[in-house]
Structure formats: structure tokens, C-alpha cells
Design a protein around this motif. Structure first.
Motif, PDB file in Angstrom:
ATOM      1  N   LEU A  10      25.107  38.531 -19.064  1.00 34.37           N
ATOM      2  CA  LEU A  10      25.205  39.945 -19.434  1.00 34.37           C
ATOM      3  C   LEU A  10      24.680  40.164 -20.847  1.00 34.37           C
ATOM      4  O   LEU A  10      24.024  41.172 -21.124  1.00 34.37           O
ATOM      5  CB  LEU A  10      26.654  40.424 -19.322  1.00 34.37           C
ATOM      6  CG  LEU A  10      26.892  41.925 -19.512  1.00 34.37           C
ATOM      7  CD1 LEU A  10      26.084  42.736 -18.504  1.00 34.37           C
ATOM      8  CD2 LEU A  10      28.377  42.261 -19.398  1.00 34.37           C
ATOM      9  N   ARG A  11      24.939  39.218 -21.750  1.00 33.57           N
ATOM     10  CA  ARG A  11      24.406  39.335 -23.110  1.00 33.57           C
ATOM     11  C   ARG A  11      22.881  39.404 -23.098  1.00 33.57           C
ATOM     12  O   ARG A  11      22.268  40.054 -23.941  1.00 33.57           O
ATOM     13  CB  ARG A  11      24.843  38.134 -23.961  1.00 33.57           C
ATOM     14  CG  ARG A  11      26.314  38.068 -24.273  1.00 33.57           C
ATOM     15  CD  ARG A  11      26.596  36.994 -25.315  1.00 33.57           C
ATOM     16  NE  ARG A  11      28.008  36.681 -25.355  1.00 33.57           N
ATOM     17  CZ  ARG A  11      28.549  35.582 -24.847  1.00 33.57           C
ATOM     18  NH1 ARG A  11      27.775  34.671 -24.275  1.00 33.57           N
ATOM     19  NH2 ARG A  11      29.844  35.380 -24.902  1.00 33.57           N
ATOM     20  N   GLU A  12      22.250  38.716 -22.141  1.00 36.34           N
ATOM     21  CA  GLU A  12      20.789  38.630 -22.105  1.00 36.34           C
ATOM     22  C   GLU A  12      20.127  39.867 -21.488  1.00 36.34           C
ATOM     23  O   GLU A  12      18.899  39.958 -21.476  1.00 36.34           O
ATOM     24  CB  GLU A  12      20.373  37.375 -21.338  1.00 36.34           C
ATOM     25  CG  GLU A  12      20.758  36.081 -22.059  1.00 36.34           C
ATOM     26  CD  GLU A  12      20.336  34.845 -21.300  1.00 36.34           C
ATOM     27  OE1 GLU A  12      19.817  34.977 -20.166  1.00 36.34           O
ATOM     28  OE2 GLU A  12      20.529  33.736 -21.827  1.00 36.34           O
ATOM     29  N   PRO A  66      34.012  45.000 -25.385  1.00 34.58           N
ATOM     30  CA  PRO A  66      32.916  45.447 -26.255  1.00 34.58           C
ATOM     31  C   PRO A  66      31.535  45.149 -25.692  1.00 34.58           C
ATOM     32  O   PRO A  66      30.611  45.953 -25.843  1.00 34.58           O
ATOM     33  CB  PRO A  66      33.170  44.669 -27.551  1.00 34.58           C
ATOM     34  CG  PRO A  66      34.626  44.364 -27.542  1.00 34.58           C
ATOM     35  CD  PRO A  66      34.962  44.126 -26.093  1.00 34.58           C
ATOM     36  N   LEU A  67      31.394  43.999 -25.026  1.00 36.44           N
ATOM     37  CA  LEU A  67      30.092  43.652 -24.452  1.00 36.44           C
ATOM     38  C   LEU A  67      29.756  44.577 -23.291  1.00 36.44           C
ATOM     39  O   LEU A  67      28.611  45.044 -23.166  1.00 36.44           O
ATOM     40  CB  LEU A  67      30.084  42.199 -23.996  1.00 36.44           C
ATOM     41  CG  LEU A  67      28.775  41.716 -23.366  1.00 36.44           C
ATOM     42  CD1 LEU A  67      27.618  41.813 -24.371  1.00 36.44           C
ATOM     43  CD2 LEU A  67      28.911  40.290 -22.848  1.00 36.44           C
ATOM     44  N   VAL A  68      30.726  44.854 -22.421  1.00 37.44           N
ATOM     45  CA  VAL A  68      30.472  45.765 -21.302  1.00 37.44           C
ATOM     46  C   VAL A  68      30.134  47.164 -21.819  1.00 37.44           C
ATOM     47  O   VAL A  68      29.223  47.830 -21.311  1.00 37.44           O
ATOM     48  CB  VAL A  68      31.678  45.803 -20.346  1.00 37.44           C
ATOM     49  CG1 VAL A  68      31.498  46.904 -19.298  1.00 37.44           C
ATOM     50  CG2 VAL A  68      31.851  44.456 -19.656  1.00 37.44           C
ATOM     51  N   ASP A  69      30.860  47.615 -22.847  1.00 37.49           N
ATOM     52  CA  ASP A  69      30.557  48.927 -23.436  1.00 37.49           C
ATOM     53  C   ASP A  69      29.122  48.966 -23.969  1.00 37.49           C
ATOM     54  O   ASP A  69      28.396  49.949 -23.779  1.00 37.49           O
ATOM     55  CB  ASP A  69      31.534  49.232 -24.578  1.00 37.49           C
ATOM     56  CG  ASP A  69      32.940  49.526 -24.082  1.00 37.49           C
ATOM     57  OD1 ASP A  69      33.105  49.790 -22.875  1.00 37.49           O
ATOM     58  OD2 ASP A  69      33.867  49.481 -24.912  1.00 37.49           O
ATOM     59  N   ARG A 121      29.438  51.329 -15.633  1.00 32.91           N
ATOM     60  CA  ARG A 121      30.491  50.316 -15.571  1.00 32.91           C
ATOM     61  C   ARG A 121      30.794  49.923 -14.129  1.00 32.91           C
ATOM     62  O   ARG A 121      31.024  48.753 -13.841  1.00 32.91           O
ATOM     63  CB  ARG A 121      31.743  50.810 -16.294  1.00 32.91           C
ATOM     64  CG  ARG A 121      31.560  50.861 -17.817  1.00 32.91           C
ATOM     65  CD  ARG A 121      32.717  51.549 -18.522  1.00 32.91           C
ATOM     66  NE  ARG A 121      32.501  51.558 -19.965  1.00 32.91           N
ATOM     67  CZ  ARG A 121      31.745  52.438 -20.609  1.00 32.91           C
ATOM     68  NH1 ARG A 121      31.102  53.389 -19.915  1.00 32.91           N
ATOM     69  NH2 ARG A 121      31.605  52.382 -21.918  1.00 32.91           N
ATOM     70  N   HIS A 122      30.783  50.904 -13.238  1.00 32.27           N
ATOM     71  CA  HIS A 122      31.012  50.572 -11.826  1.00 32.27           C
ATOM     72  C   HIS A 122      29.835  49.783 -11.253  1.00 32.27           C
ATOM     73  O   HIS A 122      30.024  48.969 -10.341  1.00 32.27           O
ATOM     74  CB  HIS A 122      31.284  51.836 -11.006  1.00 32.27           C
ATOM     75  CG  HIS A 122      32.662  52.382 -11.224  1.00 32.27           C
ATOM     76  ND1 HIS A 122      33.788  51.739 -10.749  1.00 32.27           N
ATOM     77  CD2 HIS A 122      33.109  53.479 -11.885  1.00 32.27           C
ATOM     78  CE1 HIS A 122      34.863  52.430 -11.094  1.00 32.27           C
ATOM     79  NE2 HIS A 122      34.476  53.486 -11.778  1.00 32.27           N
ATOM     80  N   LEU A 123      28.661  50.016 -11.769  1.00 34.20           N
ATOM     81  CA  LEU A 123      27.520  49.194 -11.357  1.00 34.20           C
ATOM     82  C   LEU A 123      27.753  47.737 -11.755  1.00 34.20           C
ATOM     83  O   LEU A 123      27.542  46.822 -10.951  1.00 34.20           O
ATOM     84  CB  LEU A 123      26.232  49.709 -12.004  1.00 34.20           C
ATOM     85  CG  LEU A 123      24.982  48.849 -11.810  1.00 34.20           C
ATOM     86  CD1 LEU A 123      24.651  48.667 -10.328  1.00 34.20           C
ATOM     87  CD2 LEU A 123      23.796  49.445 -12.568  1.00 34.20           C
TER      88      LEU A 123
END
Length: 227
Positions: A83-85, A138-141, A162-164
Motif C-alpha cells: 500500500l505504501r508503494e 494514517p497510511l490508509v487516509d 476506503r471501501h475500495l
């Protein structure tokens, strides 16, 4: 990710033997916790699996809770790397395709870790809620804003970002947590190693075709709340 950086700095100060022994303990603990859960796991069995005495193990980790938290922190760090990438300046559909592929690869390669994390979530995350609040949210946001930017630019269809992300998590992790069921239902012809490639192609079609804007329809598409 201050906590993860602090742990990395601490690791640099340890001797090679200390690092190796901690890895042995954490690997043994992963097997123990993923099978028996936090409550059912014991220090004695972890020490036995690690090939060391209980007093030696307690030199590195004073409590079962400390082993568990170290294991979950490492797991979460690994889990969040794809997710970070996700790159805001990249092409949205290839970026999402890569993310889906990486998540499926993790489901294939880290089933014990996935099972451990799922068990913790099912119990209400009593031991790692702080990590979810400080590392995960924080990463998801941040990545939800990336997705919203792509949507506002008309590069992907508007959906709740977010639901995706939740949907990608749940569909990919299914192949780790329910792999026995997947293999049985697919049968011997389709339930072998190729099942992950089949899953990847299906999920790419499911998500990417749904997100790909249709020519001439972006302006007329109903807006879905993305806050």
C-alpha cells in the motif's frame, strides 16, 4: 512510522547472535500464535520450537505479550508495504493492478501471518488497536486521498476509496485464510499453484474494469460520496 524506525535503529545495535535468536523466537511464535491464538499459546512451546531454553527466551522477551506485539508490528510493517508503494504520480490502473498482485502474492507466501492477523481482528484487536490507530489508519487516509485525486481527475470511476481498499483486502486475503476451502472447491485440476494466477486475473477484471472510465460517460456518471 516512528515506531518502526525506532525498532530498526534498535536492531542495528544488536549483535548478529541476538538478531538471529530473536528471529528464531519470532518464527517459532508465529507458528504457535497462528495455531493456538494468543491465549492458547505458551512460552514453553515457543521456546521448544525455537530450540532454546525458556530462561534464554525470556532474556530476549520478558512476556508473551512482548513477543506477540513484536510479531504483529513486524507483520503489519510487511503487510502495509504494497500500500505504501501505491504511487500518486503513477498510472492508476497499473498501480492498482500491481497492488492487487502484491496482496495475492502475500496471501500465497504468508498464510500463517494472515491467519494470525485475522484472529486478532476477530477478537476485537485488543492487543494491537494502538498500532492500527498509529500505523494503519494514517497510511490508509493518505492513500484514500491519492485515490480521490485520481477520481476527481476522471482517471478512475468515483467510488468510496476506503471501501475500495477494504474490498481489495478482503478478496485477496480470502486466498490465505480460506485456502483449504478454495482448493477443495476448485478441485485437483484448478486448485494447484495456478489458483493464485487465476485469482489475480479474475480480481483484475473485477476491480479494474469497474474502475476504468468509459469513454464519454465520465461527466454523466452519478457521483458516489468519496469522503
Amino acid at each position: 512510522m516512528q515506531q518502526l524506525k525506532a525498532r530498526a535503529t534498535e536492531t542495528q545495535r544488536k549483535t548478529r547472535i541476538q538478531v538471529e535468536n530473536e528471529e528464531k523466537i519470532l518464527d517459532a511464535a508465529l507458528e504457535e500464535f497462528s495455531v493456538h491464538g494468543f491465549r492458547g499459546a505458551t512460552i514453553d512451546r515457543i521456546a521448544t520450537h525455537a530450540g532454546m531454553s525458556k530462561p534464554n527466551l525470556l532474556y530476549y522477551f520478558r512476556r508473551k505479550q512482548d513477543i506477540y506485539e513484536a510479531l504483529i508490528a513486524r507483520l503489519l510493517d510487511t503487510w502495509l508495504e504494497p500500500l505504501r508503494e501505491l504511487d500518486a504520480v503513477g498510472d492508476p490502473l497499473p498501480e492498482l493492478r500491481s497492488y492487487i498482485r502484491r496482496k495475492l502474492e502475500m496471501a500465497r507466501d504468508f498464510p500463517r501471518e494472515s491467519r494470525l492477523f485475522a484472529n486478532e481482528m476477530l477478537q476485537g484487536a485488543p492487543r494491537i488497536k494502538r498500532l492500527l490507530e498509529t500505523e494503519l489508519k494514517p497510511l490508509v487516509d493518505e492513500k484514500a486521498e491519492v485515490l480521490k485525486g485520481w477520481m476527481k481527475a476522471g482517471r478512475i470511476n468515483p467510488v468510496d476509496p476506503r471501501h475500495l481498499i477494504f474490498s481489495i483486502w478482503s478478496t485477496t486475503q480470502h486466498y490465505a485464510d480460506f485456502d483449504v476451502q478454495v482448493q477443495v472447491i476448485l478441485g485437483p485440476d484448478r486448485g494447484a499453484e495456478g489458483r493464485f494466477e487465476d485469482a489475480a486475473r479474475y480480481l483484475e477484471t473485477l476491480f479494474l474494469d469497474g474502475l476504468r472510465p468509459k469513454a464519454g460517460s465520465a461527466a454523466d456518471a452519478p457521483r458516489i460520496r468519496t469522503l
